[in-house]
Design a protein around this motif. Structure first.
Motif, PDB file in Angstrom:
ATOM      1  N   ASP A   1       0.801  -1.222   0.000  1.00 44.43           N
ATOM      2  CA  ASP A   1       0.000   0.000   0.000  1.00 44.43           C
ATOM      3  C   ASP A   1       0.834   1.271   0.000  1.00 44.43           C
ATOM      4  N   ASP A   2       2.112   1.162   0.348  1.00 41.49           N
ATOM      5  CA  ASP A   2       2.953   2.358   0.419  1.00 41.49           C
ATOM      6  C   ASP A   2       3.294   2.885  -0.972  1.00 41.49           C
ATOM      7  N   TRP A   3       3.522   4.193  -1.039  1.00 37.97           N
ATOM      8  CA  TRP A   3       4.024   4.810  -2.272  1.00 37.97           C
ATOM      9  C   TRP A   3       5.110   5.808  -1.883  1.00 37.97           C
ATOM     10  N   ASP A   4       6.351   5.338  -1.954  1.00 40.21           N
ATOM     11  CA  ASP A   4       7.516   6.156  -1.638  1.00 40.21           C
ATOM     12  C   ASP A   4       8.572   5.839  -2.690  1.00 40.21           C
ATOM     13  N   PRO A   5       8.352   6.286  -3.947  1.00 41.00           N
ATOM     14  CA  PRO A   5       9.158   5.806  -5.073  1.00 41.00           C
ATOM     15  C   PRO A   5      10.622   6.209  -4.999  1.00 41.00           C
ATOM     16  N   ILE A   6      11.458   5.329  -5.498  1.00 38.32           N
ATOM     17  CA  ILE A   6      12.881   5.612  -5.653  1.00 38.32           C
ATOM     18  C   ILE A   6      13.278   5.261  -7.081  1.00 38.32           C
ATOM     19  N   CYS A   7      14.350   5.881  -7.546  1.00 40.07           N
ATOM     20  CA  CYS A   7      14.828   5.652  -8.914  1.00 40.07           C
ATOM     21  C   CYS A   7      16.156   4.916  -8.878  1.00 40.07           C
ATOM     22  N   GLY A   8      16.161   3.691  -9.427  1.00 38.34           N
ATOM     23  CA  GLY A   8      17.396   2.926  -9.494  1.00 38.34           C
ATOM     24  C   GLY A   8      18.303   3.446 -10.594  1.00 38.34           C
ATOM     25  N   GLU A   9      19.577   3.140 -10.474  1.00 35.50           N
ATOM     26  CA  GLU A   9      20.525   3.590 -11.492  1.00 35.50           C
ATOM     27  C   GLU A   9      20.301   2.905 -12.833  1.00 35.50           C
ATOM     28  N   ASN A  10      19.463   1.886 -12.855  1.00 30.14           N
ATOM     29  CA  ASN A  10      19.110   1.226 -14.110  1.00 30.14           C
ATOM     30  C   ASN A  10      17.974   1.950 -14.833  1.00 30.14           C
ATOM     31  N   GLY A  11      17.493   3.079 -14.277  1.00 28.55           N
ATOM     32  CA  GLY A  11      16.429   3.847 -14.917  1.00 28.55           C
ATOM     33  C   GLY A  11      15.035   3.340 -14.622  1.00 28.55           C
ATOM     34  N   VAL A  12      14.911   2.411 -13.676  1.00 29.92           N
ATOM     35  CA  VAL A  12      13.613   1.843 -13.324  1.00 29.92           C
ATOM     36  C   VAL A  12      13.158   2.424 -11.985  1.00 29.92           C
ATOM     37  N   THR A  13      11.873   2.772 -11.910  1.00 31.05           N
ATOM     38  CA  THR A  13      11.289   3.277 -10.667  1.00 31.05           C
ATOM     39  C   THR A  13      10.771   2.107  -9.839  1.00 31.05           C
ATOM     40  N   TYR A  14      11.005   2.168  -8.536  1.00 32.42           N
ATOM     41  CA  TYR A  14      10.497   1.156  -7.607  1.00 32.42           C
ATOM     42  C   TYR A  14       9.521   1.822  -6.653  1.00 32.42           C
ATOM     43  N   VAL A  15       8.446   1.107  -6.336  1.00 30.46           N
ATOM     44  CA  VAL A  15       7.371   1.676  -5.521  1.00 30.46           C
ATOM     45  C   VAL A  15       7.887   2.165  -4.177  1.00 30.46           C
ATOM     46  N   SER A  16       8.839   1.465  -3.591  1.00 30.97           N
ATOM     47  CA  SER A  16       9.447   1.877  -2.324  1.00 30.97           C
ATOM     48  C   SER A  16      10.836   1.268  -2.229  1.00 30.97           C
ATOM     49  N   ALA A  17      11.644   1.800  -1.320  1.00 33.35           N
ATOM     50  CA  ALA A  17      12.986   1.259  -1.108  1.00 33.35           C
ATOM     51  C   ALA A  17      12.915  -0.158  -0.571  1.00 33.35           C
ATOM     52  N   CYS A  18      11.880  -0.461   0.188  1.00 29.89           N
ATOM     53  CA  CYS A  18      11.712  -1.809   0.716  1.00 29.89           C
ATOM     54  C   CYS A  18      11.446  -2.794  -0.409  1.00 29.89           C
ATOM     55  N   LEU A  19      10.542  -2.449  -1.333  1.00 27.90           N
ATOM     56  CA  LEU A  19      10.235  -3.341  -2.453  1.00 27.90           C
ATOM     57  C   LEU A  19      11.398  -3.436  -3.431  1.00 27.90           C
ATOM     58  N   ALA A  20      12.326  -2.483  -3.377  1.00 32.64           N
ATOM     59  CA  ALA A  20      13.535  -2.573  -4.199  1.00 32.64           C
ATOM     60  C   ALA A  20      14.588  -3.454  -3.537  1.00 32.64           C
ATOM     61  N   GLY A  21      14.333  -3.880  -2.299  1.00 32.92           N
ATOM     62  CA  GLY A  21      15.262  -4.756  -1.585  1.00 32.92           C
ATOM     63  C   GLY A  21      16.506  -4.053  -1.103  1.00 32.92           C
ATOM     64  N   CYS A  22      16.433  -2.757  -0.857  1.00 32.90           N
ATOM     65  CA  CYS A  22      17.613  -1.999  -0.435  1.00 32.90           C
ATOM     66  C   CYS A  22      17.972  -2.322   1.021  1.00 32.90           C
ATOM     67  N   GLN A  23      19.258  -2.558   1.286  1.00 29.56           N
ATOM     68  CA  GLN A  23      19.717  -2.985   2.601  1.00 29.56           C
ATOM     69  C   GLN A  23      20.303  -1.846   3.423  1.00 29.56           C
ATOM     70  N   ALA A  24      20.686  -0.755   2.776  1.00 35.15           N
ATOM     71  CA  ALA A  24      21.312   0.338   3.517  1.00 35.15           C
ATOM     72  C   ALA A  24      21.007   1.666   2.837  1.00 35.15           C
ATOM     73  N   SER A  25      21.227   2.743   3.590  1.00 39.38           N
ATOM     74  CA  SER A  25      20.995   4.084   3.056  1.00 39.38           C
ATOM     75  C   SER A  25      21.999   5.050   3.641  1.00 39.38           C
ATOM     76  N   ASN A  26      22.179   6.148   2.950  1.00 37.89           N
ATOM     77  CA  ASN A  26      23.120   7.162   3.394  1.00 37.89           C
ATOM     78  C   ASN A  26      22.516   8.534   3.131  1.00 37.89           C
TER      79      ASN A  26
END
Length: 708
Positions: free
Chosen positions: A482-507
């Motif tokens: 249900d969340d919508w917090d989009p992020i843009c990967g360096e591959n040019g693809v948008t992901y609905v959230s950082a969690c759904l992109a499987g991101c493990q860390a942030s800075n």
């Protein structure tokens, strides 16, 4: 018969050399003063009415420019926004008949002034929810907010899980949650727009007929063109004001702007929508002031004193002004009692009915198109609300203004009559919708959004979008669909959230947050890195070029369609009897409000909602505003519905032209082109010869409506 015979004798005496015309007793100096007074009075009224048209058009267009802002601020779908937009027409519906018919017998300028005050009160009411509801809250993962707490976007440990992921289902059953501040504040926007509609009601039917009554006939088309041009200049400033306010954050002045972590490019961004309504309300108050000092009626031009163009207001008053006051009052009540016979006479005119049907369908097309044009540009071409409103106000609206003024100028310069006006109106509609057809080829492809428009491996998505949001790459994460917090990967693809992109860390924090070790980004076919940044990716490289093509064709289309505006008004005014002008315009406006203005935004909104791929969710549960649309489906729904309705209206316009050709002889068209009223209601050439339109319409007797 004695009354009719006596009045016929008076008519013919006015057209002979017999010295019975009371104007012959006036000196040349007094006649000159009267002419100057008439010209000065109508021009003052023209300026005042133009400013009112500017004010009402500014507030109306500003509402159109804030459609997406209101949708996001109150977290409601497009269909409900359509209901809010249509409430303006409901306000018109409540009193339009009474104002149009009985208002013509009263002090028309003061009624218009009172309407301006009501309109300003409604505009202020629309802005009030901002001061009563809480601060705007948007969806953001805790790591993107200025905080010292470090959380992994891929929440493998439930102890790290924020409220948005796990506690939201529990919040749905919270009894007091749905009653939080702001849940139903959109109702105030609806009521304010309703009040705006009530206040705007007398401006068009009473203002236009006042000009047509007291202006020189050959100048009427030009004056109406000037008023309508002012009504189009208003939206220029309305959309530019919308562009300015959309750049400002909604809670500007109430929160620290440095703490805001979203930008105007974000789909969750809400501008200072309320600020423009306060400005528009002040302008409406100022516009209404001059009408309290204008006279009830003006001296008639010399060229129209004995012509068929006598005003409905003056006809009623002049016949009894030399009589006893009680007789004048009885005559006035008798005139008002003829509402039903007048209605029957009006609906017996086939040209009026066919033109009314054509206008209703065409306005369905145009109102739906204009209402959702900002949303279409934002979603189709990836533009911000501020840039969208700026482009519409600075490029599109001036083309409409120039087109409407051009229509009035063409009518005056070439002396076009009723039949020519019908041809010009039909031609502008035909070529306008033909140009609109080309916009189908000027769209952008869907943005690449993992799980919605493409799969996590780069292939086509599954039919079940919600299930497609989850993949092997994010199976170990505790994510919410249900969340919508989009992020843009360096591959040019948008992901609905950082969690759904499987991101493990942030800075970093806020807008500068960068995500690392995103497992889904690394598994994509074209991926070379596994990092991502906050915000959605931009549209494809071809989209800016398509947007430029869209603007060019849109400007040409707007000009072409608007050229037929003034000829259409003249056709409407010339095909009805003078004493029915206010009633005819009132019913015309009523029909447009009820059958086009109210339903068009609603069913356009419902159709647009069907193209939504990802819905937002309210804090207390339930579906919110749409976050992502299918670009192709949106293009076909928006343009297709507009084009189908426009095509149907063209068929009715052809029927109008056919009926006019049947009822007009070449002499009639020449006669009308020379400045006289058209013989739209005549039945044969013999009728035209025996009872010319000048003779019929210049004489008034009590039962004229039913006899004709």
């Amino acid at each position: 018969m004695e009354i009719s015979s006596k009045e016929n004798t008076h008519f013919f005496s006015n057209n002979t050399v017999l010295p019975v015309d009371r104007s012959s007793f006036k000196s040349e100096s007094s006649a000159s003063k009267e002419k100057q007074s008439c010209c000065g009075g109508i021009k003052i009224f023209l300026v005042a009415l133009s400013f009112v048209y500017f004010a009402k058009a500014l507030s109306g267009s500003y509402l159109k420019s804030t459609i997406t802002q209101i949708e996001r601020r109150f977290d409601i779908p497009s269909s409900l926004v359509g209901v809010i937009d249509g409430s303006f027409e409901i306000g018109n519906l409540l009193i339009i008949i009474l104002v149009s018919y009985f208002g013509a017998k009263l002090h028309r300028p003061r009624i218009i002034g009172a309407g301006c005050l009501i309109m300003s009160a409604g505009t202020f009411l629309i802005a009030m929810p901002q001061f009563f509801m809480g601060r705007y809250r948007y969806e953001r993962f805790p790591s993107t907010i200025n905080s010292t707490v470090s959380l992994s976007p891929c929440l493998q440990d439930k102890s790290q899980t924020p409220l948005s992921a796990l506690e939201k289902p529990q919040a749905k059953i919270n009894a007091g949650c749905e009653k939080e501040a702001g849940s139903y504040m959109w109702i105030y926007v609806l009521l304010g727009n309703l009040l705006r509609g009530i206040g705007e009601t007398p401006i068009q039917p009473l203002g236009i007929t006042y000009i047509d009554d007291y202006s020189v006939e050959e100048n009427a088309a030009l004056y109406i063109g000037c008023v309508q041009t002012a009504a189009i200049v208003g939206p220029i400033f309305g959309f530019l004001l919308g562009s300015l306010c959309a750049k400002l954050y909604v809670d500007i002045g109430f929160v620290d702007l440095d703490s805001v972590t979203i930008s105007p490019k974000d789909v969750q961004w809400v501008g200072a929508w309320w600020l423009g309504y306060l400005i528009a309300g002040v302008i409406s108050i100022l516009a209404g002031i001059p009408f309290w000092f204008l006279p009830e009626h003006l001296p008639k031009p010399e060229s129209r004193k004995d012509s068929s163009t006598s005003s409905e207001h003056s006809k009623f008053i002049e016949e009894s002004k030399d009589q006893h006051t009680s007789y004048w009052q009885q005559a006035k009540l008798a005139e008002m009692a003829k509402f039903l016979p007048s209605l029957k006479n009006l609906f017996g005119n086939p040209v009026y009915i066919l033109y009314l049907c054509a206008s209703i369908i065409q306005f369905n097309s145009l109102i739906g198109m204009v209402t959702y044009k900002p949303k279409y540009i934002e979603q189709q071409y990836g533009q911000t609300s501020s840039k969208t409103n700026f482009v519409i106000g600075l490029i599109n609206i001036p083309a409409v203004a120039f087109g409407i003024f051009s229509g009035g100028l063409i009518m005056k310069k070439f002396g076009i009559g009723v039949l020519g006006a019908a041809k010009l109106s039909l031609g502008s509609s035909f070529f306008g919708y033909l140009l609109l057809l080309s916009l189908f080829a000027m769209g952008c492809e869907n943005s690449d959004v993992a799980g919605l428009t493409v799969s996590y491996h780069g292939s086509k998505p599954m039919s079940d979008y919600e299930q497609a949001l989850f993949s092997e790459c994010n199976s170990g994460c505790s994510c919410s669909k249900d969340d919508w917090d989009p992020i843009c990967g360096e591959n040019g693809v948008t992901y609905v959230s950082a969690c759904l992109a499987g991101c493990q860390a942030s800075n970093g924090s806020g807008k500068n947050t960068v995500f690392f070790n995103c497992s889904c980004v690394g598994t994509f076919e074209s991926s070379q890195s596994s990092s991502a940044v906050v915000g959605p990716c931009q549209k494809g490289n071809e989209c800016p070029k398509m947007f430029l093509y869209f603007l060019v064709v849109s400007v040409i289309t707007s000009y072409t369609l608007s050229v037929g505006g003034t000829p259409g008004y003249i056709l409407l005014l010339r095909c009805i009897k003078p004493h029915l002008k206010s009633l005819a315009l009132g019913i015309y406006t009523l029909a447009i409000r009820v059958l086009a203005g109210i339903p068009a935004p609603v069913y356009f909104g419902v159709a647009i909602d069907t193209s939504c791929l990802k819905w937002g969710s309210k804090r207390c549960g339930g579906r919110g505003a749409c976050r992502l649309y299918d670009s192709s489906a949106l293009r076909y729904v928006y343009l297709g519905l507009t084009l189908v309705l426009g095509t149907v209206s063209i068929f009715f316009s052809v029927a109008v032209l056919w009926v006019l050709r049947k009822r007009f002889s070449p002499q009639d068209e020449t006669f009308s082109a020379n400045g006289e009223r058209g013989a739209c209601g005549t039945k044969s050439r013999k009728d035209n010869f025996v009872n010319s339109d000048r003779l019929i319409q210049s004489i008034y007797w009590p039962e004229k409506e039913t006899r004709l």
